[in-house]
Design an enzyme around this catalytic site. Structure first.
Site, PDB file in Angstrom:
ATOM      1  N   PRO A  11       4.525  40.779  -4.039  1.00 45.95           N
ATOM      2  CA  PRO A  11       3.421  40.724  -5.011  1.00 45.95           C
ATOM      3  C   PRO A  11       3.857  41.148  -6.411  1.00 45.95           C
ATOM      4  CG  PRO A  11       3.135  42.565  -3.479  1.00 45.95           C
ATOM      5  CD  PRO A  11       4.312  41.781  -3.000  1.00 45.95           C
ATOM      6  N   HIS A  12       3.334  40.420  -7.393  1.00 49.94           N
ATOM      7  CA  HIS A  12       3.600  40.704  -8.798  1.00 49.94           C
ATOM      8  C   HIS A  12       2.419  40.185  -9.607  1.00 49.94           C
ATOM      9  CE1 HIS A  12       5.311  36.794  -7.740  1.00 49.94           C
ATOM     10  NE2 HIS A  12       5.080  36.423  -8.975  1.00 49.94           N
ATOM     11  N   GLY A  13       2.336  40.562 -10.852  1.00 56.23           N
ATOM     12  CA  GLY A  13       1.178  40.230 -11.678  1.00 56.23           C
ATOM     13  C   GLY A  13       1.204  38.814 -12.223  1.00 56.23           C
TER      14      GLY A  13
END
Length: 155
Positions: A75-77
């Site tokens: 997960p990342h923005g």
């Protein structure tokens, strides 16, 4: 002269990409969004990102799954949250019992924050390590030192 220019303060040392305190092993299964918030909060608490980045990680997941296969999620923005990244870094959680990631079983979650395009290098390096089935299994079942050594390239 009434106003003296401040001496240039020494630049703060560059943050390491991964600190041992940003590795949590043997975590109990939890809902996907709770896991994303936990790993994102580790990034925020360590000063890699500002708080809004955590919710931007949830937004990314709504539009594109960060499940990468082999029991791994990264997960990342979203792109618009780049301004919230202060330094490149990762945070890791392992789940021996697995976490349901939209029907896929995930054992290793690595939250990523990258300055500029550094997140692409980070993703590439992690993907390369996960190609080694032994390393992938050791990440999923290892202790903090094992996870740290694999991901920081110390072994």
């Amino acid at each position: 002269m009434f106003f003296k220019k401040k001496k240039e303060e020494a630049a703060a040392p560059k943050k390491e990409l991964l600190y041992r305190e940003n590795i949590r092993v043997n975590c109990e299964p939890a809902p996907k969004n709770d896991v994303i918030r936990s790993v994102g909060q580790m990034l925020a608490d360590s000063g890699y990102v500002d708080q809004p980045y955590v919710e931007a990680m949830i937004e990314r997941e709504k539009t594109f799954s960060t499940f990468m296969g082999s029991g791994l999620a990264l997960p990342h923005g979203v792109e618009s949250a780049k301004k919230e990244v202060k330094a490149s870094g990762i945070a890791v959680m392992t789940f021996p019992k697995g976490v349901d990631w939209d029907g896929n079983e995930v054992h290793v979650v690595i939250g990523i924050a990258g300055v500029g395009d550094e997140h692409l290098d980070i993703l590439s390096n992690i993907a390369e390590k996960m190609l080694d089935d032994t390393a992938a299994e050791r990440l999923a079942s290892g202790d903090v030192d094992t996870v740290y050594n694999i991901l920081s390239g110390k072994e």
